[in-house]
Design an enzyme around this catalytic site. Sequence first.
Site, PDB file in Angstrom:
ATOM      1  N   ASP A  50      10.362  17.367 -14.392  1.00  0.00           N
ATOM      2  CA  ASP A  50      10.499  17.686 -12.771  1.00  0.00           C
ATOM      3  C   ASP A  50      11.121  16.614 -11.972  1.00  0.00           C
ATOM      4  O   ASP A  50      11.851  17.039 -10.909  1.00  0.00           O
ATOM      5  CB  ASP A  50       8.933  17.839 -12.382  1.00  0.00           C
ATOM      6  CG  ASP A  50       8.275  19.235 -12.622  1.00  0.00           C
ATOM      7  OD1 ASP A  50       9.128  20.144 -13.268  1.00  0.00           O
ATOM      8  OD2 ASP A  50       7.146  19.318 -12.657  1.00  0.00           O
ATOM      9  N   GLY A  51      11.139  15.312 -12.404  1.00  0.00           N
ATOM     10  CA  GLY A  51      11.954  14.519 -11.746  1.00  0.00           C
ATOM     11  C   GLY A  51      13.427  14.538 -11.727  1.00  0.00           C
ATOM     12  O   GLY A  51      14.122  14.173 -10.981  1.00  0.00           O
ATOM     13  N   GLU A 124       7.672  15.836  -1.289  1.00  0.00           N
ATOM     14  CA  GLU A 124       6.866  15.121  -0.273  1.00  0.00           C
ATOM     15  C   GLU A 124       7.657  13.907   0.494  1.00  0.00           C
ATOM     16  O   GLU A 124       8.578  13.116  -0.282  1.00  0.00           O
ATOM     17  CB  GLU A 124       5.543  14.698  -0.813  1.00  0.00           C
ATOM     18  CG  GLU A 124       5.378  13.551  -1.796  1.00  0.00           C
ATOM     19  CD  GLU A 124       5.791  13.865  -3.087  1.00  0.00           C
ATOM     20  OE1 GLU A 124       6.449  13.295  -3.863  1.00  0.00           O
ATOM     21  OE2 GLU A 124       4.959  14.629  -3.754  1.00  0.00           O
ATOM     22  N   ARG A 150      -6.120   4.054   8.817  1.00  0.00           N
ATOM     23  CA  ARG A 150      -5.827   2.938   8.185  1.00  0.00           C
ATOM     24  C   ARG A 150      -6.335   3.444   6.564  1.00  0.00           C
ATOM     25  O   ARG A 150      -7.300   3.556   6.639  1.00  0.00           O
ATOM     26  CB  ARG A 150      -6.762   1.642   8.818  1.00  0.00           C
ATOM     27  CG  ARG A 150      -6.506   1.366  10.238  1.00  0.00           C
ATOM     28  CD  ARG A 150      -7.460   0.563  10.652  1.00  0.00           C
ATOM     29  NE  ARG A 150      -7.116  -0.163  11.926  1.00  0.00           N
ATOM     30  CZ  ARG A 150      -7.175   0.786  13.228  1.00  0.00           C
ATOM     31  NH1 ARG A 150      -7.606   1.903  13.204  1.00  0.00           N
ATOM     32  NH2 ARG A 150      -7.105   0.119  14.513  1.00  0.00           N
ATOM     33  N   ASP A 152      -4.431   3.027   2.380  1.00  0.00           N
ATOM     34  CA  ASP A 152      -3.335   3.022   1.591  1.00  0.00           C
ATOM     35  C   ASP A 152      -1.906   3.569   1.779  1.00  0.00           C
ATOM     36  O   ASP A 152      -0.811   3.110   1.673  1.00  0.00           O
ATOM     37  CB  ASP A 152      -3.567   3.467   0.126  1.00  0.00           C
ATOM     38  CG  ASP A 152      -4.438   2.277  -0.531  1.00  0.00           C
ATOM     39  OD1 ASP A 152      -4.556   1.067  -0.006  1.00  0.00           O
ATOM     40  OD2 ASP A 152      -4.859   2.339  -1.917  1.00  0.00           O
ATOM     41  N   ALA A 187      -6.374   6.856   0.235  1.00  0.00           N
ATOM     42  CA  ALA A 187      -7.637   6.111   0.379  1.00  0.00           C
ATOM     43  C   ALA A 187      -7.729   5.448   1.788  1.00  0.00           C
ATOM     44  O   ALA A 187      -7.525   4.071   2.040  1.00  0.00           O
ATOM     45  CB  ALA A 187      -7.151   4.791  -0.653  1.00  0.00           C
TER      46      ALA A 187
END
Length: 265
Positions: A50-51, A124, A150, A152, A187
Amino acid sequence: MKIATVLRNDDYTREVEQALKEKLHAANSSFTFVKGPSEQPDMVLSIGGDGTLLEAVHQYGIEPSYVGIHTGHLGFYADWRPEELDEFVERLMNDEPLIAEYPTVQCRISTRDGKQYEKWALNEMVLRNANLSTLVSCVYINGEELETFRGDGLIVSSPSGSTAYNKAVDGAIVHPSIEAIQLSEIASINNQAYRTINSSLVLPKHHEVELIVMNPEIMIGLDREQAVWKDVCSIRCRVGPDKVKFARYKRLTFWGRVRNSFISG
């Protein structure tokens, strides 16, 4: 038909490409292969993972249609395996493909010196701080403040990208026929001092999310491209004006791909 190939860099993938070219030349001499994006192909064959397909899309753009041949585990975008090359060539010769169009994410990155950069992604846009400290970003939807994030990082994904990094952070899986983007948190910090929505948001085509960046240096990922940006003041994301076309010679539904990729293997 003009065909381009984009390969994962390994010997097995190069062997598959050579075998495919031989079969196509034997089947129809009208197939010609282009050697780079300076000559526009009608179809791009991505051989790898896929990359590799994401690399192919950014190399050749939205004009050609794409077909994925996977030389590893079954990928989400790939329809074909190397042992199916004969069937693929036969379908290519005799069948009209179903053209599946996948929406993209359009991003406008603005810096504090007044410059603007237009970017896009098939999967994305990922926003993180440039180091291991917390990303701080005010989130606006259609000009209305939603929250100060706030944590990750943040992900703005397309429907097809909803099955990638977005899914890993418990975002929703969105069918590509729905022209939308999805904002998901990585996160987030939620305590007595800080609060976020802590849920993924699916935004329709006429909506725009704006991320007001507080960090002096950030990392922006657009599909496979990653770079450190300085003095970014905002990133605006919406459904892109263009779609990426996939030539489907197998009648495998989107939900069938989801099942094959994540459940049945």
